[in-house]
Design an enzyme around this catalytic site. Structure first.
Site, PDB file in Angstrom:
ATOM      1  N   GLY A 188      22.092  49.459  83.301  1.00  0.00           N
ATOM      2  CA  GLY A 188      20.721  49.019  83.589  1.00  0.00           C
ATOM      3  C   GLY A 188      20.698  47.743  84.395  1.00  0.00           C
ATOM      4  O   GLY A 188      20.196  46.709  83.939  1.00  0.00           O
ATOM      5  N   GLU A 243      34.215  46.854  86.638  1.00  0.00           N
ATOM      6  CA  GLU A 243      33.866  48.050  87.401  1.00  0.00           C
ATOM      7  C   GLU A 243      34.686  48.117  88.684  1.00  0.00           C
ATOM      8  O   GLU A 243      35.242  49.151  89.015  1.00  0.00           O
ATOM      9  CB  GLU A 243      32.380  48.060  87.735  1.00  0.00           C
TER      10      GLU A 243
END
Lengths: 403, 325, 403, 325
Positions: C126, C248
């Site tokens: 999010g 990531e």
């Protein structure tokens, strides 16, 4: 669409041809000063007939003709067909004269224009400085008024002055109000280069070239110029120079030159026996697509100019397009010349080597194509111009103070 | 698993780099480039004193990777001298001159089969002719070797025109001898290493310039336009380093894909080098175009490396064939 | 240099192989829930043996192994050879778990980590919002404390949530101090997506794909989450999220995937009868140069990691390199598929079209290659990272306020 | 000398642009793309009411340039309907259907000789087969024409698989008839015009987006990285417009280089279109990758234009041959 120039233009062409056939070429035995005098007289005649210096008033030595881009084009074509000399080139015609016509005093016009277009005065550009580059407004060369207020005293250094070895005069930007905002403290001066306070040094370029026609550095050590040779208001030189730059941009182009160079690239492929290579054929036609896009776009711009219509954004792109095509041609040329590129082409290197030029002559283009990104505004500046003026994108933050 | 440099290899590279920095400050490069010689004894002796001549000697305990690391630094420094020819002549066994070649007393120039241009030919005591189709010959300078001085474009490794009689010298390996192909492959890897060093050097020069030079009140490297161009130069150069390492490693280990890795490394790095030098001139603006600044020396080396021993397109075509496509 | 892993690693490999041969694959008649249970049990066993979840403490369900990139690589190779399931993937393992391990409370670790690695909790990201893109700190989704101070009440919208249709939970950035400086008013929250205040909508992509695995938009209308699910200090969420992004980036790569795709491109050239075309051969080897540069650079990075040495700047380049190679492959694929590209590949378009896939399947790669520039940071952001972190160039003026 | 548009031509383009803007707002494109039809009668009738069908009729007083200007706008709007086929069928004389084709009552689809894929085939009343090697045929839909519906990638001009019996319909021109080559050339120019319109459209979309969208407190178009990418898109697209103009002009004037100009324009503009659509998606970031935003319609049209009637490489090879190299 119609690429012919129409009947009126063809009638005019006949007239130009008739003129040329009776006045050019010079007798074949003419040499030296005699040849020079002949050329000077020829230019004078051609100007009288309205073929040269068309935008310049008669009182300053021009022919004062109405704007007619078609006629101008016919003149260019016909003169170039028989290799007759046209207007004296260089910074003088491209930059000094237009600036003077727009911003000069009557005295300045009288003093400089005729001499410039007759080739007596040759002008060097005094914008760039070491450490300034594309950021012309960061001028550091200083101008101070003499005690009696009659002269500017100039100290500093200029660089990348083309035709620097021949130049008799220079137009230059100097900082005269050190405390004013960056763009508002600059004055535009004309100066005679033949004085003790001026030293010139040729810049040897990566091609090795360092002859009469190379760029120079100029050093100013208490050099002087009369206050009456200042163009425009004191402190407003940046804005005076902006006019000039536009002229320069408009004078860069040359679809014909590019086409000739492409034809030579095809010849090179034949000469080195690679024309049947499918990779070479494909690359050649890819490049030709851009070459023709450039050529036909120049027709488009010309056609709009002839009709007095707005050509849109494409004129902003011509310089960068030319540079990029030059790069592509250089890369293919590097592929094609192969081991021929091991040899320095005759005429380069400044060591007096002269002789016949084989495929290695492409080395000049290969390195020269890199010079294009530098002359007349670096490519990233061109990209900014296309993005900002052409596409309406907002200005860089760092340049938000610039105009 | 080890696919990065050992401490020792890094130390050797640093030593060569230091020596070359002493030998070839830009003023000396200028002087050499404007002179008539195709060889510089002093810098050559300094390199040979480091043992570079003998890296590929059968008993050296080193290999093509070590040779490539040295050639990379020579490319970085734009060093004069036929280092690649010397190393390969030693690798070829030296034809009776092994010691004199390994210690640099004699100088060997590399002749690419079929080419008439030979770098540093006037200084050479012997010529090593490497020709995939005709084998490998070692020819002493003198009878049967005609040398014509030309004005060379690469000023740091000037070529001459060389004609060598067909029966001159000694044939070391026939065309079908595995050593012929191996030495031809090694030459490609060493040129790729030179190209890597040069490409890295001009990238570093461009980055340093962009950090120093100010325009519009900012270091020009702050502008995204130039920043992204420099990022692309680095992206082109730095990952390509591993191609050179792999090709050298595959050659040293005798892996079956060594010939293909050599062809690919030569083609790829030489393209990278040309792109990098062009981009470097653009990144510098006017100063990069001056003779004095010296970027053009690497530009000229890039032109040379690209065409020498066969163009990228030629080696790509070979690589496609070798893949069995 | 040596590309073998050494004897110790090979002994370890034998051990892993032995394990796999006795526990994988599942009996061929296993289906549905039984198969799922088998896989779960297999993962449990593999974790017990120290093959999976090596970085995670035993108390949270991991195997708590010392860092050993060679062993980790051997495990990857051997599991992938027999197609055995490895760790549960997705945002949970890549982002939530590392963040919790570093910044979470003991309660949060207990609550979420084991469930995540057993695959019960699936996490949506999010971060992005409509109108935010790469500028994550410009979050506008609002978080307000409930009257009793026990809950965060969330209103706003998130976009580009991968695995959005499966996600059970979300980690998100919300603005909790509207008056604080841009980076200092953000809080990092975890939230259960199964509640009335949350609506999800799949985003149909340009490929037409809109199935279970596509990206989603999420709408929050007074959604709630306990204050105890806040990670890190209130207002410091931006810094919490920075940890996560690094994780990531490190997880994107995949030299093998690229190599396989290149091999398929060669197959495509054969399939369409173009493999003998010199242009195609040249382009293929050009691309292969980059593919192998990427592959060998990943060896280099891996080797440095195994030796605990600094790999330099090349890891910063791998993502952009991959993206650019993808573009080049796409362009050649477009040349090769020709008219095959007129047909939508089976499985795309969301209209349930299924069937065999010919050369037109490259359309997925051709469009997918464009997605790469978007996922995990746009290419221009990658270029900034290389320029600023890799080359040490100064930061953009506009981002000088960012950290 | 006149090498820019006349006021009348600009006015016609504006009229077509207005009509297509009414016909194809993005919601209607979405609806059409997700439907099963390969044709939209309402928008077709609107275009035909403007007289576009008859532009290339022998007595129209207009020419290929006017046709290209219309196709450019159709490409810009991502319009459905076989406009190019219709225009060429009329140019070919209509084979007895001239009036019905010129006014749009009958619909003509273009079949590229040797290709089995035909856009808008299910709606076609007649098929115009243009084949440089076999001449030109006009085949009515029905007997001898087998159509298989496929899932088309270009959603705005969906293709079908079409098989036409060799003896079906009427042969209008033989392979050696000059009209065969002329119509094949005209087809290339009209596709190039479609590509120009599409490339310009996605460039405009990208520029508009970069001016509006803010990041880091700035319109993203202020960042040099993106600004220079957009400048390059414009540099790729806008000068290429003149290639289309010239190719159409050369065809209308019957200049000897018309066939080569057509091949070059098709190759160049289709490459430009593919590059522009890829760059446009990158310039938009995430939103450009959504179905809803619609950039992909132009991307898909770019894919189609590129491969239809022969790839850029194919036409470049032809252009090299035509130059006599």
């Amino acid at each position: 669409m119609d690429l012919s120039y129409g009947e009126a233009a063809e009638a005019f062409r006949a007239e130009v041809r008739a003129f040329l056939s009776s006045h050019w070429p010079p007798p074949s035995d003419l040499r030296g000063a005699d040849l020079k005098a002949f050329v000077r007289a020829f230019r004078g005649l051609a100007t009288e007939r309205g073929y040269l210096y068309r935008a310049i008033q008669k009182r300053y030595g021009g022919s004062e003709q109405p704007v007619d881009v078609i006629r101008a084009q016919v003149i260019r074509e016909e003169f170039s067909r028989v290799r007759a000399p046209m207007e004296v080139g260089g910074n003088g015609m491209n930059m000094t004269v237009p600036t003077l016509l727009e911003k000069g005093t009557d005295e300045q016009k009288e003093l400089f224009i005729r001499k410039t277009l007759e080739g007596d005065y040759i002008w060097g550009q005094g914008y760039s400085e070491p450490g300034a580059g594309s950021d012309l407004a960061s001028v550091r060369t200083k101008g101070e008024l003499s005690a009696d207020g009659s002269k500017w005293i100039i100290n500093g250094q200029k660089i990348w002055t083309s035709q620097g070895m021949q130049a008799t005069h220079m137009f230059m930007l100097v900082r005269t109000e050190p405390d004013a905002p960056k763009h508002d403290g600059i004055t535009y001066l004309l100066i005679d280069l033949d004085q003790p306070g001026v030293t010139r040094r040729p810049i040897r370029q990566m091609t090795g070239e360092e002859g009469d026609h190379t760029f120079c550095e100029f050093f100013f050590d208490n050099a002087e110029t009369p206050v009456s040779w200042q163009v425009g208001t004191r402190g407003q030189g940046w804005y005076v120079s902006r006019t000039t730059l536009k002229h320069e941009r408009a004078s860069i182009g040359g679809a014909d030159g590019l086409g000739r160079q492409f034809a030579k690239l095809v010849e090179l492929a034949k000469e080195v026996g690679r024309i049947d290579d499918p990779l070479v054929r494909d690359r050649l036609v890819q490049i030709e697509g851009f070459v023709l896009a450039h050529r036909y776009s120049s027709y488009r711009i010309f056609s709009c100019a002839a009709a007095g219509e707005d050509p849109g954004t494409v004129p902003l792109m011509m310089k960068l397009l030319l540079t990029e095509i030059g790069h592509e041609m250089a890369l293919l040329a590097q592929e094609l010349i192969g081991e021929h590129g091991f040899i320095e082409p005759a005429g380069a290197g400044g060591r007096g080597h002269r002789g016949p030029r084989g495929p290695e002559k492409w080395l000049d283009q290969i390195m020269g194509s890199l010079g294009n990104s530098i002359a007349g505004g670096a490519s990233n500046i061109q990209r900014n111009i296309i993005g900002e003026r052409g596409l309406g994108l907002p200005r860089d933050l760092a340049m938000s103070g610039e105009r | 698993m080890h696919f990065h440099l050992t401490e020792e290899q890094t130390a050797i590279q640093d030593a060569v780099r230091g020596t070359l920095a002493d030998c070839w400050p830009i003023e000396r490069i200028h002087a050499f480039a404007d002179g008539e010689a195709d060889f510089d004894r002093e810098s050559w002796d300094a390199l040979m004193a480091l043992g570079l001549g003998g890296i590929l000697a059968p008993d050296s305990g080193m290999g093509l990777l070590d040779a490539a690391l040295a050639c990379e630094v020579a490319g970085e420094a734009a060093a004069a001298g036929p280092l690649i020819g010397q190393m390969l002549a030693v690798a070829a066994g030296g034809g009776g001159h092994l010691d004199a070649l390994a210690n640099g007393d004699k100088v060997a120039a590399l002749v690419h089969g079929g080419s008439t241009y030979v770098p540093c030919a006037r200084a050479a005591d012997v010529f090593l002719i490497v020709d995939r189709d005709a084998g490998i010959r070692l020819v002493p300078a003198g009878d049967g070797v005609a040398i014509e001085t030309v004005k060379a474009a690469d000023r740091t490794r000037p070529v001459s025109k060389v004609a060598i009689a067909e029966d001159a010298g000694e044939r070391l390996f026939g065309p079908d001898d595995a050593m012929t192909a191996r030495l031809a492959d090694a030459a490609l890897v060493l040129v790729a290493a030179d190209a890597l060093g040069g490409a890295r050097k001009v990238t570093d020069m461009s980055v340093a310039y962009a950090r120093e030079r100010e325009q519009f009140g900012q270091p020009i490297g702050r502008f995204q336009g130039l920043k992204h161009q420099l990022a692309h130069m680095a992206l082109d150069v730095e990952p390509a380093r591993a191609l050179v390492w792999y090709a050298a490693y595959a050659w040293d280990a005798g892996l079956p894909d060594a010939p293909r890795a050599a062809a690919l490394a030569k083609a790829h790095l030489c393209d990278v080098y040309v792109r990098a030098t062009r981009a470097a001139v653009a990144a510098h603006g006017g100063i990069g175009y001056t003779w004095e600044y010296g970027l053009h020396y690497w530009f000229r080396r890039a032109m040379f490396d690209r065409a020498w021993l066969g163009s990228p397109a030629e080696h790509r075509a070979r690589a496609a064939d070798l893949a069995g496509w």
